[in-house]
Design a protein around this motif. Structure first.
Motif, mmCIF file in Angstrom:
data_model
loop_
_atom_site.group_PDB
_atom_site.id
_atom_site.type_symbol
_atom_site.label_atom_id
_atom_site.label_comp_id
_atom_site.label_asym_id
_atom_site.label_seq_id
_atom_site.Cartn_x
_atom_site.Cartn_y
_atom_site.Cartn_z
ATOM 1 N N MET A 102 0.837 -1.205 0.000
ATOM 2 C CA MET A 102 0.000 0.000 0.000
ATOM 3 C C MET A 102 0.861 1.239 0.000
ATOM 4 S SD MET A 102 -1.705 -0.057 3.833
ATOM 5 C CE MET A 102 -2.849 1.296 3.621
ATOM 6 N N ASP A 103 0.272 2.376 -0.403
ATOM 7 C CA ASP A 103 1.013 3.632 -0.440
ATOM 8 C C ASP A 103 1.305 4.120 0.972
ATOM 9 O OD1 ASP A 103 0.685 3.433 -3.124
ATOM 10 O OD2 ASP A 103 -0.585 5.211 -3.348
ATOM 11 N N ALA A 104 2.403 4.861 1.105
ATOM 12 C CA ALA A 104 2.806 5.340 2.426
ATOM 13 C C ALA A 104 2.303 6.752 2.695
ATOM 14 C CB ALA A 104 4.329 5.306 2.530
ATOM 15 N N ASP A 105 1.523 7.308 1.768
ATOM 16 C CA ASP A 105 1.159 8.726 1.890
ATOM 17 C C ASP A 105 -0.243 8.962 2.441
ATOM 18 O OD1 ASP A 105 -0.260 7.798 -0.221
ATOM 19 O OD2 ASP A 105 0.580 9.162 -1.715
ATOM 20 N N GLY A 106 -0.887 7.887 2.936
ATOM 21 C CA GLY A 106 -2.204 8.062 3.551
ATOM 22 C C GLY A 106 -3.362 8.058 2.568
ATOM 23 N N GLN A 107 -3.084 7.847 1.263
ATOM 24 C CA GLN A 107 -4.181 7.859 0.288
ATOM 25 C C GLN A 107 -4.980 6.558 0.285
ATOM 26 O OE1 GLN A 107 -1.816 9.819 -3.190
ATOM 27 N NE2 GLN A 107 -3.900 10.605 -3.256
ATOM 28 N N HIS A 108 -4.378 5.507 0.800
ATOM 29 C CA HIS A 108 -5.088 4.235 0.922
ATOM 30 C C HIS A 108 -5.563 4.074 2.369
ATOM 31 C CE1 HIS A 108 -2.524 2.616 -2.660
ATOM 32 N NE2 HIS A 108 -3.611 3.241 -3.073
ATOM 33 N N GLU A 216 -7.178 12.031 -0.515
ATOM 34 C CA GLU A 216 -6.170 13.003 -0.931
ATOM 35 C C GLU A 216 -4.894 12.761 -0.126
ATOM 36 O OE1 GLU A 216 -6.362 15.216 -3.556
ATOM 37 O OE2 GLU A 216 -8.149 13.982 -3.872
ATOM 38 N N ARG A 217 -3.774 13.136 -0.696
ATOM 39 C CA ARG A 217 -2.496 12.999 -0.042
ATOM 40 C C ARG A 217 -2.449 13.779 1.265
ATOM 41 N NH1 ARG A 217 2.874 12.233 -0.809
ATOM 42 N NH2 ARG A 217 3.127 10.685 -2.425
ATOM 43 N N GLU A 218 -1.797 13.222 2.301
ATOM 44 C CA GLU A 218 -1.734 13.941 3.574
ATOM 45 C C GLU A 218 -0.604 14.967 3.583
ATOM 46 O OE1 GLU A 218 -1.905 10.967 6.681
ATOM 47 O OE2 GLU A 218 -4.094 11.029 6.459
HETATM 48 MN MN MN Z 1 -0.121 9.046 -3.609
#
Ligand code: MN
Ligand code: GDD
Length: 397
Positions: A102-108, A216-218
């Motif tokens: 999973m993505d590390a940027d909080g979008q998932h 959205e990206r955090e």
């Molecule tokens: Mn992203």
């Protein structure tokens, strides 16, 4: 379906977080994941794979592993770059039987992970978090962004239909799988889309999906630039060759050319020898070409599929569907031609060339996906209703 608490015997879950400049998001992400795993009492490890981020995400990750998160491993790649290869690297050092990315940027959204693992526990080989199924979506994307996203998806459907037909969101970067799916397989993706690679080359029979809203990206920013679009095309072509889809597409093109010859010959014969009115001759010539193309596509282009469904009734059903798809294709051809010449004032020959290209893509993709229903090489998975998937492509989200 969430995992039962204390479900036993639980297998180790290895979750890979690829990072590039995610210093602003990593700690929050790790806290949430740790909480979730604790809640489900699932044995787990988290593997951060960082490509020497300028913001030193790898260093922060290492410190967090030493001080706060004992289940965290950090892989620091110094020379390589790329999301998909980073994921493979992470899985290659994983000890778990269940692999997740999973993505590390909080979008998932982290909660969805529980559902992914629940379906794996219930027997699925791969479970994909999807934006295009019930409960799925994107936050506030502009029309242009949605259109680009759908365009990219249609291209994938045209070039690797046997792969994309397996799920509604083949571009997802959030999914779980059993390790056995990719064990012994050579994955060599370029760019971002690791799931395409897994679906194209993996060994699986049961696929699940869970809807999720792409948040959205955090913090920080997306790493997608024009380079990623280029890599995406490269990846699609390479995979298309590897899974045999490109060969099929070329055969379809050759058959199409033979159809042009049949069309011209029949047209000439009906007009000159039988003296039919021109419009009747032209209509019959089109139908003759469609019949010709069907015979060769069924016997040659899609041979492997036709062999699995022999019999007159099945063949006839394929002929009817082929006819319908090609007639819609002809309408699309005409529509494109008129749009380009009348509205965009494109030269009529150039317009026709583009219109032919679009209708060939349409004819091929819909026939491969809906009519002959090609499958990816190693899987014998029964895909869900393909009509559903085609319609999701045109849904508003
Ligand atoms: Mn992203
Ligand atoms: N190690 C490594 N190397 N990680 C990377 C790289 C890289 O070259 N490029 C991106 N990442 C990491 C990011 O740090 C982030 O954690 C994740 O991969 C996704 O990157 P984003 O740049 O945020 O991608 P996105 O938001 O446009 O797209 C994401 O969502 C799509 C839709 O579901 C990706 O996950 C796509 O794979 C996904 O399809």
């Amino acid at each position: 379906m969430p995992i039962q608490k204390n479900a036993a015997p639980a297998r180790l879950v290895s979750l890979v977080l690829p990072t590039y400049n995610e210093a602003a998001n990593l700690e929050k992400m790790l806290s949430r994941l740790t909480e979730l795993f604790a809640q489900y009492q699932f044995p787990y490890e988290i593997i951060v794979v960082d490509d020497n981020s300028p913001d030193e995400t790898w260093k922060i990750a290492q410190r967090l592993a030493d001080e706060r998160f004992p289940n965290l491993k950090v892989v620091h790649r110094r020379t390589e770059r790329g999301l998909a290869t980073a994921v493979i690297r992470g899985w290659s050092v994983a000890s778990g039987e269940i692999l997740v990315v999973m993505d590390a940027d909080g979008q998932h959204p982290v909660e969805v992970l529980g559902e992914l693992l629940g379906q794996i526990e219930a027997g699925a080989d791969i479970v994909v978090a999807s934006r295009h199924t019930d409960g799925g979506g994107v936050s506030d994307w502009s029309v242009v962004r949605r259109f680009l996203s759908r365009g990219a998806q249609f291209l994938a459907m045209a070039l690797v239909p046997s792969v994309t037909r397996q799920v509604s969101d083949p571009m997802s970067g959030f999914f779980a799988l059993r390790k056995s799916v990719i064990e012994g397989k050579t994955l060599d993706p370029v760019g971002y889309k690791i799931l395409l690679e897994v679906l194209g080359k993996g060994n699986y029979s049961k696929i699940g999906e869970v809807g999720y809203v792409f948040l959205e990206r955090e913090g920080g920013e997306s790493k997608v630039t024009s380079k990623q679009y280029w890599e995406y095309l490269q990846h699609l072509f390479r995979l298309s060759v590897q899974v045999g889809d490109l060969e099929r597409f070329l055969k379809f093109g050759v058959v199409g050319l033979s159809g042009v010859v049949v069309n011209l010959a029949v047209l000439w014969w009906l007009k000159e020898q039988i003296s039919l009115p021109l419009w009747q001759a032209a209509t019959l010539a089109i139908e003759a070409a469609i019949l010709n193309n069907f015979i060769f596509n069924d016997a040659w282009t899609f041979q492997s599929v036709s062999r699995r469904e022999p019999g007159l009734a099945a063949r006839f059903a394929r002929l009817v569907r082929f006819n319908l798809i090609c007639l819609v294709g002809a309408a699309i051809n005409l529509g494109c031609f008129l749009l380009l010449t009348q509205v965009f004032k494109v030269h009529y020959l150039a317009a026709q060339l583009i219109a032919i290209g679009v209708s060939i893509l349409w004819n091929y993709t819909l026939n491969a996906v809906l009519n002959w229903r090609v499958n990816s090489q190693n899987s014998d998975s029964q895909s869900q209703s393909m009509l559903v998937k085609i319609t999701t492509l045109f849904r508003s989200t």
